[in-house]
Design an enzyme around this catalytic site. Sequence first.
Site, mmCIF file in Angstrom:
data_model
loop_
_atom_site.group_PDB
_atom_site.id
_atom_site.type_symbol
_atom_site.label_atom_id
_atom_site.label_comp_id
_atom_site.label_asym_id
_atom_site.label_seq_id
_atom_site.Cartn_x
_atom_site.Cartn_y
_atom_site.Cartn_z
ATOM 1 N N ASP A 83 24.317 -10.925 4.749
ATOM 2 C CA ASP A 83 24.627 -11.767 3.379
ATOM 3 C C ASP A 83 25.886 -11.717 3.226
ATOM 4 O O ASP A 83 26.657 -12.907 2.935
ATOM 5 C CB ASP A 83 24.050 -11.314 2.185
ATOM 6 C CG ASP A 83 24.206 -11.992 1.183
ATOM 7 O OD1 ASP A 83 23.962 -13.221 0.898
ATOM 8 O OD2 ASP A 83 24.731 -11.358 -0.010
ATOM 9 N N MET B 229 0.714 -1.371 0.078
ATOM 10 C CA MET B 229 0.034 0.119 0.061
ATOM 11 C C MET B 229 0.906 1.234 -0.205
ATOM 12 O O MET B 229 0.065 2.357 0.173
ATOM 13 C CB MET B 229 -0.885 -0.094 1.168
ATOM 14 C CG MET B 229 -2.022 -1.023 1.109
ATOM 15 S SD MET B 229 -2.831 -1.063 -0.358
ATOM 16 C CE MET B 229 -3.838 -2.886 -0.181
#
Length: 164
Positions: free
Chosen positions: A130, A75
Amino acid sequence: MSSFTHFNEQGRAKMVDISEKNETVRTAIAKTSVTVCEEIHKKIVEGSIGKGDVLGVAQVAGVMAAKKTADWIPMCHPLALTGVDVTFNWSAKEDQHILNILVKVKTKGSTGVEMEALTAASAVALTVYDMCKAIDKGMVIGPTYLLEKTGGKSGDFKRELEIE
């Protein structure tokens, strides 16, 4: 259900119409952290992580994430951002090293940039994870939260106490 702006007449989620809202300068600052072991801290500071410049790559990931927030959060309105700044500093707690991440996002528009700042901070932390996970998968991300925001109808917000 008309008192809830994010729901239509059928009670289903909708993107809020912001066409009548005033354009103002809006900023948001989000904070998060990544707690790492001594080895990762040392290698990030020395620039010797095998995948490259951890903070440089994470900084770019944060900017990219801020620009793409509307693609992730259903949204959110796509926004023309006028600035994204990612900064880092280290702190220590007992035998752990904490990489503190601060993201400031700015625009001139009809809706705020809190989600862009929070998304960017999250992407920065995930990128650090990561790039360093081969050394230690036990890193801890967070807490992630809005530190402050300015502009808009709801006014300014500044968190009284930072979260540890």
